[in-house]
Design a protein around this motif. Structure first.
Motif, PDB file in Angstrom:
ATOM      1  N   GLU A 162       0.828  -1.209   0.000  1.00 39.24           N
ATOM      2  CA  GLU A 162       0.000   0.000   0.000  1.00 39.24           C
ATOM      3  C   GLU A 162       0.859   1.253   0.000  1.00 39.24           C
ATOM      4  O   GLU A 162       0.541   2.244  -0.681  1.00 39.24           O
ATOM      5  N   ASP A 163       1.954   1.252   0.749  1.00 45.67           N
ATOM      6  CA  ASP A 163       2.822   2.428   0.786  1.00 45.67           C
ATOM      7  C   ASP A 163       3.434   2.711  -0.583  1.00 45.67           C
ATOM      8  O   ASP A 163       3.536   3.878  -1.000  1.00 45.67           O
ATOM      9  N   ALA A 164       3.804   1.648  -1.298  1.00 44.85           N
ATOM     10  CA  ALA A 164       4.363   1.857  -2.632  1.00 44.85           C
ATOM     11  C   ALA A 164       3.329   2.436  -3.584  1.00 44.85           C
ATOM     12  O   ALA A 164       3.630   3.335  -4.388  1.00 44.85           O
ATOM     13  N   ALA A 165       2.097   1.942  -3.499  1.00 44.05           N
ATOM     14  CA  ALA A 165       1.044   2.492  -4.356  1.00 44.05           C
ATOM     15  C   ALA A 165       0.726   3.935  -3.984  1.00 44.05           C
ATOM     16  O   ALA A 165       0.440   4.766  -4.860  1.00 44.05           O
ATOM     17  N   PHE A 166       0.800   4.254  -2.698  1.00 43.92           N
ATOM     18  CA  PHE A 166       0.541   5.626  -2.266  1.00 43.92           C
ATOM     19  C   PHE A 166       1.618   6.576  -2.782  1.00 43.92           C
ATOM     20  O   PHE A 166       1.327   7.702  -3.225  1.00 43.92           O
ATOM     21  N   LEU A 167       2.874   6.133  -2.741  1.00 39.04           N
ATOM     22  CA  LEU A 167       3.956   6.972  -3.254  1.00 39.04           C
ATOM     23  C   LEU A 167       3.871   7.170  -4.760  1.00 39.04           C
ATOM     24  O   LEU A 167       4.328   8.183  -5.291  1.00 39.04           O
ATOM     25  N   ASP A 168       3.270   6.203  -5.455  1.00 36.87           N
ATOM     26  CA  ASP A 168       3.089   6.339  -6.900  1.00 36.87           C
ATOM     27  C   ASP A 168       1.927   7.242  -7.267  1.00 36.87           C
ATOM     28  O   ASP A 168       1.654   7.450  -8.457  1.00 36.87           O
ATOM     29  N   GLY A 169       1.223   7.767  -6.261  1.00 38.59           N
ATOM     30  CA  GLY A 169       0.126   8.692  -6.527  1.00 38.59           C
ATOM     31  C   GLY A 169      -1.233   8.052  -6.625  1.00 38.59           C
ATOM     32  O   GLY A 169      -2.187   8.704  -7.066  1.00 38.59           O
ATOM     33  N   ALA A 170      -1.384   6.785  -6.238  1.00 37.98           N
ATOM     34  CA  ALA A 170      -2.680   6.127  -6.323  1.00 37.98           C
ATOM     35  C   ALA A 170      -3.585   6.601  -5.204  1.00 37.98           C
ATOM     36  O   ALA A 170      -3.172   6.695  -4.046  1.00 37.98           O
ATOM     37  N   GLY A 171      -4.820   6.922  -5.554  1.00 35.82           N
ATOM     38  CA  GLY A 171      -5.792   7.339  -4.569  1.00 35.82           C
ATOM     39  C   GLY A 171      -6.373   6.152  -3.814  1.00 35.82           C
ATOM     40  O   GLY A 171      -6.019   4.991  -4.049  1.00 35.82           O
ATOM     41  N   GLU A 172      -7.303   6.460  -2.898  1.00 43.28           N
ATOM     42  CA  GLU A 172      -7.895   5.410  -2.073  1.00 43.28           C
ATOM     43  C   GLU A 172      -8.619   4.375  -2.926  1.00 43.28           C
ATOM     44  O   GLU A 172      -8.449   3.175  -2.743  1.00 43.28           O
ATOM     45  N   TRP A 173      -9.442   4.836  -3.862  1.00 45.77           N
ATOM     46  CA  TRP A 173     -10.185   3.911  -4.697  1.00 45.77           C
ATOM     47  C   TRP A 173      -9.260   3.120  -5.616  1.00 45.77           C
ATOM     48  O   TRP A 173      -9.480   1.930  -5.840  1.00 45.77           O
ATOM     49  N   GLN A 174      -8.226   3.751  -6.145  1.00 47.97           N
ATOM     50  CA  GLN A 174      -7.283   3.050  -7.009  1.00 47.97           C
ATOM     51  C   GLN A 174      -6.518   1.997  -6.235  1.00 47.97           C
ATOM     52  O   GLN A 174      -6.274   0.884  -6.748  1.00 47.97           O
ATOM     53  N   ARG A 175      -6.127   2.302  -5.013  1.00 49.71           N
ATOM     54  CA  ARG A 175      -5.425   1.299  -4.207  1.00 49.71           C
ATOM     55  C   ARG A 175      -6.338   0.125  -3.885  1.00 49.71           C
ATOM     56  O   ARG A 175      -5.913  -1.033  -3.913  1.00 49.71           O
ATOM     57  N   PHE A 176      -7.589   0.438  -3.583  1.00 48.01           N
ATOM     58  CA  PHE A 176      -8.532  -0.636  -3.265  1.00 48.01           C
ATOM     59  C   PHE A 176      -8.794  -1.518  -4.482  1.00 48.01           C
ATOM     60  O   PHE A 176      -8.767  -2.743  -4.383  1.00 48.01           O
ATOM     61  N   TRP A 177      -9.027  -0.933  -5.651  1.00 49.63           N
ATOM     62  CA  TRP A 177      -9.452  -1.679  -6.829  1.00 49.63           C
ATOM     63  C   TRP A 177      -8.297  -2.406  -7.519  1.00 49.63           C
ATOM     64  O   TRP A 177      -8.449  -3.544  -7.966  1.00 49.63           O
ATOM     65  N   HIS A 178      -7.129  -1.750  -7.581  1.00 46.67           N
ATOM     66  CA  HIS A 178      -6.031  -2.305  -8.363  1.00 46.67           C
ATOM     67  C   HIS A 178      -4.976  -3.020  -7.522  1.00 46.67           C
ATOM     68  O   HIS A 178      -4.186  -3.802  -8.057  1.00 46.67           O
ATOM     69  N   VAL A 179      -4.937  -2.735  -6.219  1.00 49.67           N
ATOM     70  CA  VAL A 179      -3.899  -3.322  -5.378  1.00 49.67           C
ATOM     71  C   VAL A 179      -4.486  -4.359  -4.422  1.00 49.67           C
ATOM     72  O   VAL A 179      -4.018  -5.506  -4.364  1.00 49.67           O
ATOM     73  N   PHE A 180      -5.502  -3.991  -3.678  1.00 48.18           N
ATOM     74  CA  PHE A 180      -6.027  -4.870  -2.636  1.00 48.18           C
ATOM     75  C   PHE A 180      -6.957  -5.944  -3.191  1.00 48.18           C
ATOM     76  O   PHE A 180      -6.834  -7.120  -2.830  1.00 48.18           O
ATOM     77  N   LEU A 181      -7.894  -5.535  -4.025  1.00 43.85           N
ATOM     78  CA  LEU A 181      -8.912  -6.491  -4.466  1.00 43.85           C
ATOM     79  C   LEU A 181      -8.336  -7.686  -5.213  1.00 43.85           C
ATOM     80  O   LEU A 181      -8.780  -8.828  -4.973  1.00 43.85           O
ATOM     81  N   PRO A 182      -7.354  -7.525  -6.103  1.00 45.13           N
ATOM     82  CA  PRO A 182      -6.803  -8.724  -6.760  1.00 45.13           C
ATOM     83  C   PRO A 182      -6.110  -9.695  -5.813  1.00 45.13           C
ATOM     84  O   PRO A 182      -5.950 -10.873  -6.157  1.00 45.13           O
ATOM     85  N   GLN A 183      -5.703  -9.217  -4.624  1.00 42.86           N
ATOM     86  CA  GLN A 183      -4.991 -10.081  -3.688  1.00 42.86           C
ATOM     87  C   GLN A 183      -5.920 -10.956  -2.844  1.00 42.86           C
ATOM     88  O   GLN A 183      -5.448 -11.868  -2.159  1.00 42.86           O
ATOM     89  N   VAL A 184      -7.217 -10.682  -2.874  1.00 40.91           N
ATOM     90  CA  VAL A 184      -8.143 -11.396  -1.977  1.00 40.91           C
ATOM     91  C   VAL A 184      -9.208 -12.153  -2.775  1.00 40.91           C
ATOM     92  O   VAL A 184     -10.307 -12.390  -2.274  1.00 40.91           O
ATOM     93  N   ARG A 185      -8.893 -12.553  -3.994  1.00 41.23           N
ATOM     94  CA  ARG A 185      -9.884 -13.264  -4.807  1.00 41.23           C
ATOM     95  C   ARG A 185     -10.256 -14.618  -4.187  1.00 41.23           C
ATOM     96  O   ARG A 185     -11.400 -15.057  -4.288  1.00 41.23           O
ATOM     97  N   GLY A 186      -9.296 -15.271  -3.565  1.00 39.64           N
ATOM     98  CA  GLY A 186      -9.611 -16.534  -2.914  1.00 39.64           C
ATOM     99  C   GLY A 186     -10.595 -16.364  -1.774  1.00 39.64           C
ATOM    100  O   GLY A 186     -11.540 -17.142  -1.628  1.00 39.64           O
ATOM    101  N   SER A 187     -10.400 -15.334  -0.959  1.00 40.54           N
ATOM    102  CA  SER A 187     -11.332 -15.074   0.145  1.00 40.54           C
ATOM    103  C   SER A 187     -12.695 -14.651  -0.376  1.00 40.54           C
ATOM    104  O   SER A 187     -13.731 -14.998   0.215  1.00 40.54           O
ATOM    105  N   LEU A 188     -12.740 -13.922  -1.477  1.00 43.06           N
ATOM    106  CA  LEU A 188     -14.017 -13.553  -2.081  1.00 43.06           C
ATOM    107  C   LEU A 188     -14.786 -14.797  -2.531  1.00 43.06           C
ATOM    108  O   LEU A 188     -16.020 -14.852  -2.416  1.00 43.06           O
ATOM    109  N   THR A 189     -14.069 -15.788  -3.027  1.00 44.69           N
ATOM    110  CA  THR A 189     -14.721 -17.029  -3.424  1.00 44.69           C
ATOM    111  C   THR A 189     -15.311 -17.746  -2.223  1.00 44.69           C
ATOM    112  O   THR A 189     -16.415 -18.308  -2.294  1.00 44.69           O
TER     113      THR A 189
END
Length: 291
Positions: free
Chosen positions: A184-211
């Motif tokens: 998350e810190d790396a995405a924040f330093l790259d200028g990603a906003g809250e929604w961008q971090r959630f959609w592009h960084v966090f959500l792909p990492q939890v697909r198994g839990s979503l299932t």
């Protein structure tokens, strides 16, 4: 400046973890025994649904497997009952439950996993406290609320208490907390906003839990009996489990039709699990259940 030298990796031998001879035989014998203990009490009675008319299902003269295979029970099930409507109602409630559970647990779990805001611990404690009370203790109050909202004897009234469960919320919170903060810190330093971090960084990492959330939500909605029995009255809103109970009263002497209904109720669950099992076990391996 010295450069750190990475130690060479030791490769496992081809025989690592492999079994031969008596050990391999013991493993397969144990797997067969466990399979029979788990599937035998379920599969063998259901085989009676394929027996021909007049063939004994239980008692004297009955056999484990049909002597003459027949689909007569399934023909009666779909011609003389409203099983198609029951399946459609359960699918409607199940799909609504999956959508609401996935969306709300993902958003809520993400918010509960974020650091830096006061009251997060209190909110998590309150969510966990809701798991202490059994459903029967709040069933009457939920019924009063659904009735006051004008949702009695509707599929929406069945879905409303199932739209989000505390287990799913805590599960997604644990999944998001398992993602390293450096990501998350790396995405924040790259200028990603809250929604961008959630959609592009966090959500792909939890697909198994979503299932896991989607699968358990669908199974819970599909096999629920007590709540639909309480809030529905007309046959237009009867779910699959209520329909099977009605089969026992309508075809009490013809167990083949009742067992055919049980198979019809089992097939959707088996299909859903078959197509999602890879992501389901991946979610368990990711530690999604460790909260």
């Amino acid at each position: 400046m010295t450069t750190a030298i990475r130690p060479p990796r030791r490769r496992r031998s081809a025989a690592f973890g492999s079994l031969t001879g008596p050990a391999l035989v013991r493993r397969y014998v144990m797997l067969v025994v466990v399979g029979l203990l788990l599937l035998g009490p379920l599969v063998l009675p259901l085989m009676a649904a394929f027996k021909a008319p007049g063939e004994p299902v239980f008692g004297q003269g009955a056999t484990l497997l049909p002597q003459t295979w027949s689909l007569d029970a399934f023909v009666k099930l779909f011609e003389q009952t409203e099983i198609v409507r029951y399946i459609g109602n359960s699918l409607f409630v199940g799909v609504l439950t999956v959508i609401s559970a996935v969306v709300l647990s993902t958003l809520g779990g993400y918010m509960l996993s974020r650091r830096g805001w006061r009251g997060r611990g209190v909110a998590v404690t309150m969510v966990m406290a809701t798991m202490i009370f059994p459903f029967e203790s709040i069933m009457l109050s939920l019924f009063s609320q659904v009735r006051d909202l004008g949702l009695y004897d509707t599929l929406w009234g069945i879905w409303l208490p199932m739209m989000l469960g505390p287990f799913h919320l805590l599960l997604m919170r644990a999944a998001f907390m398992g993602i390293p903060e450096e990501v998350e810190d790396a995405a924040f330093l790259d200028g990603a906003g809250e929604w961008q971090r959630f959609w592009h960084v966090f959500l792909p990492q939890v697909r198994g839990s979503l299932t896991i959330v989607a699968l358990t939500a669908f199974i819970g909605a599909w096999q629920d009996y007590l709540w639909p029995l309480l809030v529905t009255q007309s046959s237009e809103n009867t779910t699959m489990m209520l329909g099977i109970a009605q089969l026992q009263s309508s075809f009490g002497t013809d167990y083949r039709v009742v067992l055919a209904g049980a198979i019809a109720a089992l097939v959707p669950i088996a299909l859903v699990f078959f197509f999602t099992q890879k992501h389901f076990f991946r979610g368990i391996e990711e530690g999604g259940l460790k909260f």
